[in-house]
Each structure stands twice: as C-alpha cells, then as structure tokens.
Design an enzyme around this catalytic site. Structure first.
Site, PDB file in Angstrom:
ATOM      1  N   SER A   1      -3.468  -3.360   0.549  1.00 54.39           N
ATOM      2  CA  SER A   1      -2.265  -3.980   1.077  1.00 54.39           C
ATOM      3  C   SER A   1      -2.524  -5.464   1.303  1.00 54.39           C
ATOM      4  O   SER A   1      -3.535  -5.846   1.862  1.00 54.39           O
ATOM      5  CB  SER A   1      -1.905  -3.313   2.404  1.00 54.39           C
ATOM      6  OG  SER A   1      -0.865  -4.004   3.023  1.00 54.39           O
TER       7      SER A   1
ATOM      8  N   CYS B   1       4.502   2.132  12.671  1.00 56.77           N
ATOM      9  CA  CYS B   1       5.467   3.022  12.037  1.00 56.77           C
ATOM     10  C   CYS B   1       6.025   4.040  13.007  1.00 56.77           C
ATOM     11  O   CYS B   1       7.101   4.565  12.817  1.00 56.77           O
ATOM     12  CB  CYS B   1       4.810   3.772  10.882  1.00 56.77           C
ATOM     13  SG  CYS B   1       3.699   2.770   9.936  1.00 56.77           S
TER      14      CYS B   1
ATOM     15  N   GLN C   1      -6.504  -0.831   5.365  1.00 60.27           N
ATOM     16  CA  GLN C   1      -7.180  -1.459   6.502  1.00 60.27           C
ATOM     17  C   GLN C   1      -8.636  -1.768   6.200  1.00 60.27           C
ATOM     18  O   GLN C   1      -9.305  -2.411   7.002  1.00 60.27           O
ATOM     19  CB  GLN C   1      -7.122  -0.524   7.721  1.00 60.27           C
ATOM     20  CG  GLN C   1      -5.731  -0.209   8.196  1.00 60.27           C
ATOM     21  CD  GLN C   1      -5.106  -1.384   8.922  1.00 60.27           C
ATOM     22  OE1 GLN C   1      -5.760  -2.374   9.238  1.00 60.27           O
ATOM     23  NE2 GLN C   1      -3.805  -1.293   9.157  1.00 60.27           N
TER      24      GLN C   1
ATOM     25  N   HIS D   1      -0.774  -7.779   3.154  1.00 64.56           N
ATOM     26  CA  HIS D   1      -0.591  -8.410   4.458  1.00 64.56           C
ATOM     27  C   HIS D   1      -1.561  -7.902   5.512  1.00 64.56           C
ATOM     28  O   HIS D   1      -1.488  -8.336   6.661  1.00 64.56           O
ATOM     29  CB  HIS D   1       0.856  -8.285   4.938  1.00 64.56           C
ATOM     30  CG  HIS D   1       1.251  -6.903   5.336  1.00 64.56           C
ATOM     31  ND1 HIS D   1       1.516  -6.552   6.636  1.00 64.56           N
ATOM     32  CD2 HIS D   1       1.462  -5.786   4.619  1.00 64.56           C
ATOM     33  CE1 HIS D   1       1.861  -5.277   6.689  1.00 64.56           C
ATOM     34  NE2 HIS D   1       1.844  -4.793   5.478  1.00 64.56           N
TER      35      HIS D   1
ATOM     36  N   ALA E   1       0.822  -1.208   0.000  1.00 61.27           N
ATOM     37  CA  ALA E   1       0.000   0.000   0.000  1.00 61.27           C
ATOM     38  C   ALA E   1       0.855   1.257   0.000  1.00 61.27           C
ATOM     39  O   ALA E   1       0.439   2.288  -0.537  1.00 61.27           O
ATOM     40  CB  ALA E   1      -0.924  -0.004   1.215  1.00 61.27           C
ATOM     41  N   THR E   2       2.054   1.192   0.594  1.00 61.16           N
ATOM     42  CA  THR E   2       2.918   2.379   0.588  1.00 61.16           C
ATOM     43  C   THR E   2       3.261   2.762  -0.842  1.00 61.16           C
ATOM     44  O   THR E   2       3.175   3.927  -1.223  1.00 61.16           O
ATOM     45  CB  THR E   2       4.190   2.105   1.403  1.00 61.16           C
ATOM     46  OG1 THR E   2       3.831   1.852   2.751  1.00 61.16           O
ATOM     47  CG2 THR E   2       5.135   3.280   1.346  1.00 61.16           C
TER      48      THR E   2
END
Lengths: 144, 483
Positions: free
Chosen positions: B281, B407, B261, B283, B153-154
């Site tokens: 994302s 993070c 999320q 994971h 996702a980043t």
C-alpha cells in the site's frame, strides 16, 4: 525511442549522505584548495551569492573540500529549518545531522563525490519543498 | 439481562453516572440499570467529566478545518487553534517531501499516458513508470516484471485472493486465512465462500501469532491458497513468514501475504520467504494515497483471473491507465524506504521503547496487546485497565490516536482482532493504538506519555472498579446482581 529522457532526475535520491571529512580533514585540507577550481575560490568569499553557488562551487571535476562539505551541511540545515510543518522540519534536521555523522569516515574519493552530489540534489529538493510547504495553510501543533 | 454481559467497564461508567445523578457515592456491589438508560447516562457522564476536566492551560485541538476560521475569529485567543499531534501511522502516513518532489513533474509537465506508444509524452512517462516498478520490486527482492500497480492494498488483496482462487476453481476449493486479517481479506474470503469455496479462518494464539501446527493441520489436498498478513495493523505482530512460506511450498499451496504495514518497515524477500503474492500500500510507506502494488510470482508462474476487464494493461491482470504520478510517488517511497529502513527502524524502536517504558513506569495495569518480541515497534496497542477506551481517546484530544483500526472505528464493538487474541472484553474496550513513524519526534512521544498518565489517572480516580481494586477486591469474583 532515442529521446533524451529527463524524467529520471525527477526522482530525487534522498537527503544528503555526505562526508564532512572530519577524519581525513587534516590530510586533505592542505591538498584540496589547490585542487579546487578558481571559480570556487571566488564563491567562498561571496557567500551571499546564494545557495545555488554551493552546487557550482565544487565543480564536477574536483573533490569536495572540507569547506564545501561544511558549507553544504550548513545550507542543508538552514533550508530544512524553513519547513512550516513541525514533523518535516524536525525530521530534516535529525536526518541531515545523522547522515553527515554516519558518513564521517568515508575516505573513497568517488564515494565522497557521489555523496556530495547527492547532498546538492537534496539541497535543491529541500529548497523546492520548503517553498511549497509554506504555500499552504498551516496551523501549529499543540507542542509548538 | 445479566449485568455481567455489559462488561465490567460499562459497570464503571454506570457507577460514575449513578454517583453523578444521585449525588452520592454508591459503593454497593449490585448495580441495577437497564442498558438503554446506561448508554444515555454513560454518554452524559463521559461528556460532562471530559469537559469539566479539560486542562485550562492546554491549547485546544483544532476543530475540523472547515470551522477553523470561524473558531479562530470567535475564540478569545489571538493564535489559530492548534492541531493535535499525529500518532496514528497505521491509519495513514504523511507523504515524504522527497516523494512529493518526485511526483510533481508528473503532475505538471510530464502528463502523458504511459501506454501511448507513438510519442515522447508516452515514452517518458512509461520509462518513469518502469523505473518506479523496479524500485518497488527491489524493495521486496522481486523482479520488476512481477509487480503490477493497483489502486491500493485492498485492490491488491482482492485480485490476489479472488483471482488465484477462481482460476483454480475447478480443481481446488479450499482457502486458508487467519482471524486477524484486514477486513478486505476477510471479505474477499466471504465472497469466495458464497461462490462455493471452503474457507478456514485460523485461530491466533494469545500473542497474536498463528500456530504453525494448526496451519499444517488445516492444509488439505484441495487447498489453493494461504493468506496471512505480514504485520498486523492493529497490534503490530509480525507473523513467521519464512516458516509459513516453507510449509506452503512443501505442500504445493500458494502463499499470499498482505504486506501493507510491513513493506518498507521490515525486511521482506519474496524468494527467501517463498511468497507467491504480496500486497503493498502506498500511503502506509509515506507515499501517495490511491496507489498500491501487487507482487505475483512468475517462476513458477502464478496464474490468476483478472477482476477488472479492459485494455489488458499490467499483464492483463489489472486493466486501466496506470496513474503515472502516483506510481512515480510509490516508486520514490519504496526506494527511500529501502535506503532508510535501518535508520527508521532504529528511530521507531527507540521511540516505542520510550513510550512503553514511560507509560509502564507511572501506570500499573497496562497490558500490551500482541507479542512484545515479534512485533513491529511502530505499532503499540495498549489496554489500560479500569479505563474506558473511548473516554480516554476523547480525553487525549490533543493527540490523534485510534482504538481499533480505522475501518472498524465507527462501530461500538470491540475490535475483532483483540477478540481473536483472547483479550478480556473490558480490556478490549480500553485499548488504544499508538502509531509511531519516520516523522514522529521524541517531544511528541514525551507529550503523549505525559497526557496518557494524567488522563488515565484522572479517569481511574473516578472509577469505582479502580477503588475496589485498590482495596484488594478481586473484580472477577464479584457477583453482579440484578434487581
């Protein structure tokens, strides 16, 4: 590009969403033994032949009988219990039970057949995954 | 430096330290210590009290796996050290066995490069990648041509925000986002600011939701993009995506949402919600790590500048060999999520209610950060007043939890998300995030509740602020003096 591609089978559709036929057992149980093939009659008596026989038992041509379904359910739970990982194990048992209960009322024979096939595929997947899970180092959780 | 600036909670720990060091209970209102002495004393006190109060009957948490063999042999116990429960599903999720089962053939036998056009190894892998693409697309109501695979996702957020903004750099210069976004979104916006864009960071209300009127007021004629995350990773609030999408569409502004999320957990429909770009994302939805997806609308076409140059894969938006095993895993995770979304949501809601009710029944002064109603139930962020968050986390050593996002957990600052929702400094320091998911069990939640109650009570019993509160003194009215 006319190549028989097996890769689709690699994507398991999921755990069993199977009908135990509780609601229609009285109606169907009388007719299903006659519709099962001869080979499946044999496997009912020789349960020790192993879980692979479950898939063979209800041949593609026939509808799964109540016994087939319950056998599948029992085997799924037995295999699910073999997960070494606590969370996977608990989830498997809960999901299998809830799936079977949720699909108890399914009466459409095509749907029943589809669910039964899906259940068998899930059983095979569970056998593979429980084996793999047991191969790697695992410490128990604090609540085990 | 005024003692008030240290925050009331630091006062708690300092108070404890002064009790321990001087051997006498200090009930005086004035506390005179310097910040450096405070930290040393606080650390010593926290370690001493945690070690002393460790329950003798509870099994120890496993040390990091590298030292587990040594610990096992050295310890007097026969059994191996037991692992902590995992209650941090927002950080990452365990991979579903069904996903692993789908991936293994592509990690062993079907190892071809999906971009090889000349042989069966490439064809079979390509067809698996395309099947996975359509699984991902159907999870969010998109078309499979609109999905590109990224490393997570980043990367998806970077491509969406920087790519879309830079493409229209000559005409449009304004980007809108919110203060509670993930660091990758905020950092991408900061980079855009350095490149000459104007960025508006919308404030959020006390419940964590953005104010639509503020968003409407912030949109300018030269606004190119609005980026608001769907479900917040720290407090779990669900933003009003459909309303934001409608507003953006009516003003001709593109709408990007970070759904890392949210995907697979709440219903998302990119057409109904008028979303133009969406990040997924792997994971976070029980898939493998190192894979993600980006949805980019094709009708009307959203153009963007690619960040990664190369062979033109993924419609020229993200060059590089598509990692077939990971992509197959993501596809399996998405198709499973679509199938069991209702079931999982029901289970997670049940566990979440059990957790919150269980904690609130036995502990007063517990605040839930974020809106209680418009919230994903699997993310429960609680602040325990009069208790220091790090001490509580260390006390709950048999449970893997987090305070603040993964993070930002290395820093000692309270989370910027909690600050943005206006949480008091002391409450922000004492927040714990409980992450519940598909594989969490009722027994784990009950254990967590019981441990929380036990340790919060123990820590509160040691807190002079708690004593004062019991006596009815209003903490906020105290004038902390300095010698």
């Amino acid at each position: 590009m006319s190549v028989a591609i097996r890769c689709i089978s690699g994507r398991s559709a999921g755990f069993a969403m199977q009908s135990p036929l509780y609601a229609s057992c009285l109606a169907s149980s009388s007719s299903s033994p006659s519709s099962s093939s001869l080979s499946s009659q044999h496997t009912f008596n020789t349960g020790r032949r192993g879980l692979a026989s479950v898939a063979a038992a209800a041949s593609p041509a026939s509808l799964p009988s109540k016994r087939d379904t319950l056998r599948l359910y029992r085997h799924l739970l037995q295999t699910g219990r073999k997960f070494q990982d606590y969370n996977y194990r608990e989830y498997s048992l809960r999901f299998i039970r809830d799936s079977f209960h949720a699909n108890a009322g399914v009466t459409n024979p095509e749907q029943q057949k589809a669910l039964f096939d899906k259940g068998n595929a899930s059983l095979a997947m569970l056998q593979r995954q429980t084996t793999i899970n047991a191969m790697f180092q695992h410490s128990p959780l604090v609540i085990e | 430096m005024s003692i008030r600036k240290l925050g009331a909670l630091e006062g708690v720990v300092l108070g404890r330290a002064s009790t321990g060091l001087l051997g006498q209970s200090t009930r005086a209102v004035s506390r005179a210590v310097t910040p450096s002495a405070a930290y040393a004393a606080a650390a010593a006190a926290a370690v001493a009290t945690t070690a002393a109060a460790a329950s003798p009957s509870a099994e120890d948490t496993a040390e990091p796996s590298s030292s587990a063999p040594a610990a096992a042999s050295a310890s007097a116990r026969d059994s191996a050290p037991k692992r902590a429960l995992y209650m941090d599903m927002q950080a990452t999720t365990p991979m579903d066995p069904r996903v692993l089962d789908a991936m293994l053939p592509y990690l062993t036998s079907y190892y071809g490069n999906p971009h090889s056009r000349t042989h069966v190894y490439g064809w079979e892998t390509e067809s698996a990648v395309e099947a996975a693409r359509s699984s991902v697309a159907s999870l969010i109501g998109a078309d499979s041509k609109e999905i590109i695979f990224t490393s997570g996702a980043t990367e998806s957020n970077n491509i969406a925000i920087k790519g879309i903004a830079r493409f229209q750099k000559s005409k449009k210069k304004h980007v809108i986002t919110s203060q509670t976004e993930h660091k990758c979104v905020l950092d991408s916006c900061r980079v855009l600011q350095d490149e000459g864009f104007d960025v508006t960071y919308l404030r959020v209300q006390k419940n964590g939701l953005i104010d639509l009127k503020e968003l409407e007021a912030a949109i300018r004629p030269d606004t190119v993009l609005v980026s608001i995350m769907a479900v917040n990773n720290e407090i779990g609030v669900i933003q009003p995506l459909a309303e934001i999408g409608n507003l953006c569409r009516s003003r001709g502004v593109l709408f990007h949402t970070d759904a890392a999320q949210a995907a697979g957990k709440i219903q998302l429909d990119v057409n109904a919600m008028k979303i133009d770009a969406l990040s997924i994302s792997g994971h976070k939805i029980y898939g493998p790590k190192g894979i993600g997806a980006l949805y980019i609308r094709r009708k009307p076409r959203v153009r963007l500048e690619a960040i990664q140059s190369g062979g033109g894969q993924e419609r020229n938006m993200r060059s590089g060999t598509v990692p077939a095993p990971l992509v197959v895993g993501l596809g399996a995770a998405c198709s499973i999520a679509k199938e069991v979304m209702q079931y999982d949501h029901k289970w997670v809601s049940f566990l979440s209610k059990r957790l919150i009710d269980g904690v609130n029944a036995h502990l007063p002064d517990v605040v839930r950060n974020g809106d209680a109603a418009a919230s994903y139930p699997g993310c429960v962020n609680l602040s325990f007043a009069y208790v220091e968050g790090e001490s509580l986390l260390m006390a709950l050593k048999n449970i893997a939890l987090s305070s603040g996002s993964a993070c930002t957990s290395a820093s000692l600052e309270p989370s910027y998300v909690l600050r943005a929702i206006g949480a008091d400094e002391d409450l922000a320091h004492s927040s714990i995030r409980f992450g519940l998911g598909r594989f969490t069990t009722q027994a784990e939640v009950d254990f967590t509740i019981q441990q929380c109650i036990e340790h919060v009570n123990r820590l509160r019993d040691m807190s002079p602020l708690w004593e004062m509160r019991q006596e009815g003194i209003d903490i906020k009215s105290i004038q902390w003096s300095q010698h």
